[in-house]
Design an enzyme around this catalytic site. Structure first.
Site, PDB file in Angstrom:
ATOM      1  N   TRP A  30       0.792  -1.225   0.000  1.00 56.41           N
ATOM      2  CA  TRP A  30       0.000   0.000   0.000  1.00 56.41           C
ATOM      3  C   TRP A  30       0.825   1.277   0.000  1.00 56.41           C
ATOM      4  O   TRP A  30       0.274   2.366  -0.028  1.00 56.41           O
ATOM      5  CB  TRP A  30      -0.968   0.027   1.193  1.00 56.41           C
ATOM      6  N   ASN A  31       2.150   1.157   0.068  1.00 56.65           N
ATOM      7  CA  ASN A  31       2.902   2.405   0.282  1.00 56.65           C
ATOM      8  C   ASN A  31       3.149   3.208  -0.999  1.00 56.65           C
ATOM      9  O   ASN A  31       3.197   4.432  -0.957  1.00 56.65           O
ATOM     10  CB  ASN A  31       4.212   2.117   1.021  1.00 56.65           C
ATOM     11  N   LEU A  72       4.535 -24.714  -9.415  1.00 58.55           N
ATOM     12  CA  LEU A  72       5.897 -24.396  -9.864  1.00 58.55           C
ATOM     13  C   LEU A  72       5.983 -23.093 -10.669  1.00 58.55           C
ATOM     14  O   LEU A  72       6.433 -23.074 -11.811  1.00 58.55           O
ATOM     15  CB  LEU A  72       6.446 -25.564 -10.692  1.00 58.55           C
ATOM     16  N   GLU A 120       9.622  -8.791  -3.382  1.00 65.60           N
ATOM     17  CA  GLU A 120      10.220  -7.552  -2.867  1.00 65.60           C
ATOM     18  C   GLU A 120       9.666  -7.374  -1.466  1.00 65.60           C
ATOM     19  O   GLU A 120       8.511  -6.974  -1.286  1.00 65.60           O
ATOM     20  CB  GLU A 120       9.794  -6.362  -3.744  1.00 65.60           C
ATOM     21  N   GLY A 167      10.376  -6.926   3.085  1.00 66.03           N
ATOM     22  CA  GLY A 167      10.705  -5.865   4.055  1.00 66.03           C
ATOM     23  C   GLY A 167      12.191  -5.710   4.302  1.00 66.03           C
ATOM     24  O   GLY A 167      13.020  -6.392   3.708  1.00 66.03           O
ATOM     25  N   CYS A 215      10.119   0.451   2.241  1.00 62.24           N
ATOM     26  CA  CYS A 215      10.770  -0.812   2.576  1.00 62.24           C
ATOM     27  C   CYS A 215      12.285  -0.681   2.747  1.00 62.24           C
ATOM     28  O   CYS A 215      12.885  -1.328   3.582  1.00 62.24           O
ATOM     29  CB  CYS A 215      10.475  -1.823   1.478  1.00 62.24           C
ATOM     30  N   GLU A 250      11.111  -4.592  11.500  1.00 60.75           N
ATOM     31  CA  GLU A 250      10.685  -3.531  10.582  1.00 60.75           C
ATOM     32  C   GLU A 250       9.468  -2.822  11.188  1.00 60.75           C
ATOM     33  O   GLU A 250       8.469  -3.462  11.523  1.00 60.75           O
ATOM     34  CB  GLU A 250      10.300  -4.135   9.231  1.00 60.75           C
ATOM     35  N   LYS A 263      18.944 -12.098   1.441  1.00 59.48           N
ATOM     36  CA  LYS A 263      18.396 -12.812   2.612  1.00 59.48           C
ATOM     37  C   LYS A 263      16.860 -12.757   2.616  1.00 59.48           C
ATOM     38  O   LYS A 263      16.240 -12.928   1.566  1.00 59.48           O
ATOM     39  CB  LYS A 263      19.023 -12.247   3.892  1.00 59.48           C
ATOM     40  N   GLU A 288      13.744  -6.154  -9.438  1.00 61.10           N
ATOM     41  CA  GLU A 288      12.877  -5.310 -10.264  1.00 61.10           C
ATOM     42  C   GLU A 288      13.753  -4.237 -10.908  1.00 61.10           C
ATOM     43  O   GLU A 288      14.891  -4.023 -10.518  1.00 61.10           O
ATOM     44  CB  GLU A 288      11.792  -4.655  -9.397  1.00 61.10           C
TER      45      GLU A 288
HETATM   46  P1  NDP Z   1       1.473  -7.364   3.076  1.00 58.63           P
HETATM   47  O1  NDP Z   1       2.490  -8.445   2.996  1.00 58.63           O
HETATM   48  O2  NDP Z   1       0.525  -7.395   4.197  1.00 58.63           O
HETATM   49  O3  NDP Z   1       0.593  -7.343   1.750  1.00 58.63           O
HETATM   50  C1  NDP Z   1       1.156  -7.238   0.458  1.00 58.63           C
HETATM   51  C2  NDP Z   1       0.142  -7.674  -0.575  1.00 58.63           C
HETATM   52  O4  NDP Z   1      -0.038  -9.091  -0.496  1.00 58.63           O
HETATM   53  C3  NDP Z   1      -1.251  -7.087  -0.351  1.00 58.63           C
HETATM   54  O5  NDP Z   1      -1.837  -6.815  -1.588  1.00 58.63           O
HETATM   55  C4  NDP Z   1      -1.949  -8.195   0.386  1.00 58.63           C
HETATM   56  O6  NDP Z   1      -3.353  -8.108   0.320  1.00 58.63           O
HETATM   57  C5  NDP Z   1      -1.412  -9.398  -0.331  1.00 58.63           C
HETATM   58  N1  NDP Z   1      -1.488 -10.660   0.405  1.00 58.63           N
HETATM   59  C6  NDP Z   1      -1.620 -10.857   1.730  1.00 58.63           C
HETATM   60  N2  NDP Z   1      -1.620 -12.173   2.015  1.00 58.63           N
HETATM   61  C7  NDP Z   1      -1.498 -12.836   0.842  1.00 58.63           C
HETATM   62  C8  NDP Z   1      -1.416 -14.225   0.464  1.00 58.63           C
HETATM   63  N3  NDP Z   1      -1.466 -15.200   1.353  1.00 58.63           N
HETATM   64  N4  NDP Z   1      -1.281 -14.525  -0.836  1.00 58.63           N
HETATM   65  C9  NDP Z   1      -1.198 -13.545  -1.772  1.00 58.63           C
HETATM   66  N5  NDP Z   1      -1.271 -12.227  -1.471  1.00 58.63           N
HETATM   67  C10 NDP Z   1      -1.409 -11.879  -0.188  1.00 58.63           C
HETATM   68  O7  NDP Z   1       2.285  -6.003   3.010  1.00 58.63           O
HETATM   69  P2  NDP Z   1       1.732  -4.525   3.194  1.00 58.63           P
HETATM   70  O8  NDP Z   1       0.731  -4.224   2.136  1.00 58.63           O
HETATM   71  O9  NDP Z   1       1.340  -4.347   4.618  1.00 58.63           O
HETATM   72  O10 NDP Z   1       3.026  -3.663   2.866  1.00 58.63           O
HETATM   73  C11 NDP Z   1       4.037  -3.471   3.784  1.00 58.63           C
HETATM   74  C12 NDP Z   1       5.173  -4.442   3.582  1.00 58.63           C
HETATM   75  O11 NDP Z   1       5.602  -4.398   2.241  1.00 58.63           O
HETATM   76  C13 NDP Z   1       6.374  -4.104   4.412  1.00 58.63           C
HETATM   77  O12 NDP Z   1       6.933  -5.266   4.977  1.00 58.63           O
HETATM   78  C14 NDP Z   1       7.350  -3.518   3.412  1.00 58.63           C
HETATM   79  O13 NDP Z   1       8.685  -3.639   3.758  1.00 58.63           O
HETATM   80  C15 NDP Z   1       7.005  -4.291   2.190  1.00 58.63           C
HETATM   81  N6  NDP Z   1       7.426  -3.533   1.006  1.00 58.63           N
HETATM   82  C16 NDP Z   1       8.503  -3.981   0.291  1.00 58.63           C
HETATM   83  C17 NDP Z   1       8.981  -3.248  -0.787  1.00 58.63           C
HETATM   84  C18 NDP Z   1      10.131  -3.733  -1.612  1.00 58.63           C
HETATM   85  O14 NDP Z   1      10.264  -3.294  -2.746  1.00 58.63           O
HETATM   86  N7  NDP Z   1      10.991  -4.600  -1.104  1.00 58.63           N
HETATM   87  C19 NDP Z   1       8.367  -1.976  -1.168  1.00 58.63           C
HETATM   88  C20 NDP Z   1       7.219  -1.624  -0.372  1.00 58.63           C
HETATM   89  C21 NDP Z   1       6.786  -2.389   0.691  1.00 58.63           C
HETATM   90  P3  NDP Z   1      -4.150  -7.113   1.309  1.00 58.63           P
HETATM   91  O15 NDP Z   1      -3.180  -6.260   2.016  1.00 58.63           O
HETATM   92  O16 NDP Z   1      -4.997  -6.339   0.394  1.00 58.63           O
HETATM   93  O17 NDP Z   1      -4.864  -7.983   2.257  1.00 58.63           O
END
Ligand code: NDP
Length: 700
Positions: free
Chosen positions: A364-365, A456, A462, A464, A496, A597, A667, A674
């Site tokens: 969502w960020n 598979l 991407e 945290g 993140c 985090e 890790k 990306e």
């Molecule tokens: P979440 O892991 O809670 O959710 C990410 C997405 O995955 C959402 O669309 C969520 O749906 C969906 N989701 C949740 N459970 C499942 C599942 N079992 N199977 C498939 N999809 C699923 O992350 P947040 O949205 O809270 O975002 C914050 C996190 O994202 C932080 O840890 C941050 O570090 C990471 N992040 C990483 C980045 C990177 O590039 N490395 C960039 C930005 C954020 P819904 O939320 O709609 O329920």
């Protein structure tokens, strides 16, 4: 924590700094940039040069502080005039009047400004300040022009007004202030603005037609096969985290929408993958152009949905998404395999082919930026993508879909499904989907990979981070503080790759902390739609509670609160998820705030003494997304980043992620990359072709 200067109070320190800066300005006005020396300033301020060094470090830092103070005082003046401006037109006038006010538009002030501007190409500190100044100016002008001219005219007109003002200053300077008539200058710029508004008022002010208007946005539908699809199933709400206001009711994608999206993606991908790379690239380029056209409107929507300041969304979120479309649009036509010589009897070649249907799942960020970062390489390589946005921020991914359609993307190539984790889970379980790209948390990454293993699929994760930002004694202190602020408080700390473990070497600690505190406390928390807001709302009240629980745990574990730490609830803050930017010092590596985090505006400052020690401590984490090193010793910079276990490292910079460079984690911070050409590897598969030139030799 030790006080940086035990003998003096912070207020006295502040007054002294202001006196030194005033002395700097007057020397600059008299002697120009080169003639301004620490000795002259010290003499004017009636102190010793070493006291100036104690407060500012060196001449460049002092002049940087003076330039910053000058541009800040100008912004204060603009904001003062904003207070009585009734509408957008009056706010634009306030900007023009402030910049060309009689007390500003004079030889003395002009000489100081010109000294700084003349040095900008040679001094990185000044360049950064000028960049911030210009960005603020354009985003302020754009914000108010949006109400007066069509969306596509906003940016060009804002740039034209800013250039006219700058040009007026330059002409005055070149004529040695003979042509500096404040009243005439204001009249001239005002007349230009009015003529432009009048010209565009004759045209239709409604946004360029996009299938879903803001009113229709009250219900947010799924986007399947090139159109919005209405469903009768369950709905969920998306609210503005700054006000609690309901923005839209969102229709959840059920099994039938999932099935329809797959069928449409199957059809669309067939058409799309048969087009040439140049044709696909043309569509992506056009979509990038349309994103830029709608930047103001989309930024507004993104700010409503995320709570992030408009100053950010209007300059970064949509435009960086457009960069991705442009970059991968250009890559589309150069995708190729190899030809391999196998002697006189054969040769081989490889074809780089699309995977088929892919899925993107977003956090969502950075909602629209994530949708662009995932869809651009997927589409460039000839795949279709089904994108599931976060249920917290569903509004802009469907706008991207509509833009793709307007740009000429065949129906079905980009579908958007709304819903929570179960909608994402269904995508992961779908046999026809060949690849999942997730941006999210580590637990979700593990769940996605586990589910994807059953069929598979390829995965890019991407996830945290808890990244280290290491500041050595010899670092440029202003740059290091800027990086720590950007790497902890930009987007309310909801990034993140943030450098949330700030390791500061003991020799620079006191100066770093005093400058850090001063600048954190000058940050403006407020209405995300106000152009001068630095920190808006966090994504939700429940996320805010989680962040505040880390503040509590830090205090319980013995960390010292340097500044911040509180939720804001007064007046306009009462309905929103607002909190102060927060810094903890005297922290230990084993504290919860140094290990987990937080994803909010909380910085953990850790002390260190030597290189070997800090590398070991920086690496002592399960994450490995990013890291930063600040030092003026470049050999050390390279040596340290080589030893750091992180996917992206910055030397003397933080959180810059140009589309040309790969981005991803080591890790538990993720798998795959990306951006850049590296992303193309993750959206294609290689077919090997062996071509025989002779007979088949057989022993049978
Ligand atoms: P979440 O892991 O809670 O959710 C990410 C997405 O995955 C959402 O669309 C969520 O749906 C969906 N989701 C949740 N459970 C499942 C599942 N079992 N199977 C498939 N999809 C699923 O992350 P947040 O949205 O809270 O975002 C914050 C996190 O994202 C932080 O840890 C941050 O570090 C990471 N992040 C990483 C980045 C990177 O590039 N490395 C960039 C930005 C954020 P819904 O939320 O709609 O329920």
């Amino acid at each position: 924590m030790q006080s940086p200067n035990p003998s003096s109070s912070p207020r006295l320190d502040d007054e002294r700094r202001q006196n030194f800066i005033a002395a700097t300005m007057s020397i600059l006005a008299e002697h120009g940039y080169v003639g301004t020396t620490l000795a002259r300033i010290a003499e004017r301020a009636e102190v010793s040069p070493s006291l100036l060094v104690h407060y500012f470090g060196d001449k460049d830092s002092l002049l940087g502080a003076a330039f910053w103070s000058l541009s800040e005082s100008l912004w204060r003046e603009i904001l003062r005039r904003f207070a009585t401006a009734r509408d957008s037109r009056a706010r634009l006038q306030a900007i023009i009047d402030s910049l060309l006010a009689p007390e500003q538009f004079r030889q003395r002030e002009g000489a100081v400004w010109l000294s700084f501007w003349g040095q900008v190409p040679y001094a990185p500190t000044l360049k950064r300040i000028q960049h911030i100044y210009q960005r603020r100016m354009l985003s302020n002008l754009s914000y108010d022009l949006r109400a007066l001219v069509p969306a596509q005219e906003v940016r060009p007109l804002a740039t034209a007004i800013a250039s006219l003002i700058d040009g007026t200053w330059l002409r005055a300077a070149l004529s040695e202030w003979q042509e500096a008539n404040s009243a005439a200058a204001r009249t001239q710029v005002t007349a230009f603005l009015d003529s432009q508004i009048a010209r565009h008022a004759l045209t239709d002010l409604s946004p360029v037609p996009i299938p879903q208007t803001r009113t229709e946005m009250k219900t947010c539908h799924n986007w399947i096969d090139g159109q919005f699809v209405t469903t009768n199933g369950p709905r969920f709400e998306t609210r503005n985290p700054a006000t609690g206001e309901l923005l839209a009711e969102v229709e959840t994608a059920g099994k039938s929408e999932h099935t329809a999206a797959i069928a449409s993606a199957r059809r669309g991908q067939k058409v799309w993958s048969r087009m040439t790379g140049t044709e696909r690239g043309r569509v992506l380029h056009k979509a990038a152009e349309l994103l830029r056209r709608d930047n103001a409107e989309l930024a507004h929507l993104e700010t409503l949905d995320t709570g992030k300041p408009i100053a950010e969304t209007s300059t970064v979120d949509i435009l960086s998404g457009a960069d991705a479309l442009e970059y991968f649009g250009s890559q589309a036509s150069s995708l190729s395999g190899e030809s391999i010589d196998l002697g006189p009897e054969a040769f081989g070649y490889t074809r780089r082919e699309p995977l088929g249907i892919t899925a993107g799942i977003g956090a969502w960020n950075y909602p629209i930026q994530i949708a662009c970062w995932k869809s651009a390489p997927a589409l460039a390589c000839g795949n279709a993508m089904i994108f599931k946005s976060s249920e917290m921020t569903p509004l802009t991914a469907v706008r991207l879909a509509a833009i793709y359609k307007e740009a000429g993307l065949p129906d079905g190539v980009f579908n958007v499904l709304h819903g929570a984790g179960d909608v994402g889970k269904r995508l992961c379980a779908e046999p026809e989907i060949r690849k999942i790209s997730l941006t999210g948390s580590v637990p979700t990454g593990i769940a996605v990979m586990r589910e994807a293993a059953n069929t598979l699929k390829y995965v890019t994760l991407e996830l945290g981070g808890k990244s280290p930002l290491i500041i050595f004694d010899d670092a440029d202190i202003n740059n290091a503080v800027s990086a720590a602020l950007l790497g902890n408080f930009y987007s309310g700390g909801e990034i993140c790759s943030n450098g949330t473990r700030v390791f500061v070497q003991s020799g620079i600690r006191e100066r770093f902390l005093s400058e850090l505190k001063r600048r954190v406390e000058a940050m403006r928390i407020g209405d995300p739609l106000a152009p001068d807001t630095d920190i808006g709302a966090l994504i939700s009240a429940s996320h805010l509670e989680k962040v505040l629980s880390y503040v509590k745990s830090a205090i319980n574990e013995g960390a010292t609160l340097l500044t911040g730490g509180k939720r804001l609830t007064d007046g306009t803050f009462s309905q929103g998820a607002f909190m102060q930017p927060t810094v903890f010092v005297n922290c230990r590596d084993d504290m919860k705030i140094a290990r987990e985090e937080i994803f909010g505006p909380v910085m953990t400052v850790l002390d260190f003494t030597n290189e070997e020690e800090v590398i070991a401590r920086a690496n002592a984490t399960e994450f490995g997304l990013a890291a930063g090193v600040f030092t003026s010793n470049l050999a050390r910079g390279h040596r340290v980043v080589a030893a750091l276990e992180a996917g992206t490292c910055w030397i003397n910079q933080y959180n810059i992620t140009p589309i040309e460079l790969p981005f991803g984690g080591y890790k538990k911070s993720g798998l795959g990359r990306e951006n850049s050409r590296a992303a193309l590897e993750h959206y294609t598969q290689i077919k090997t072709v062996y071509v025989a030139l002779g007979d088949v030799e057989s022993p049978y």
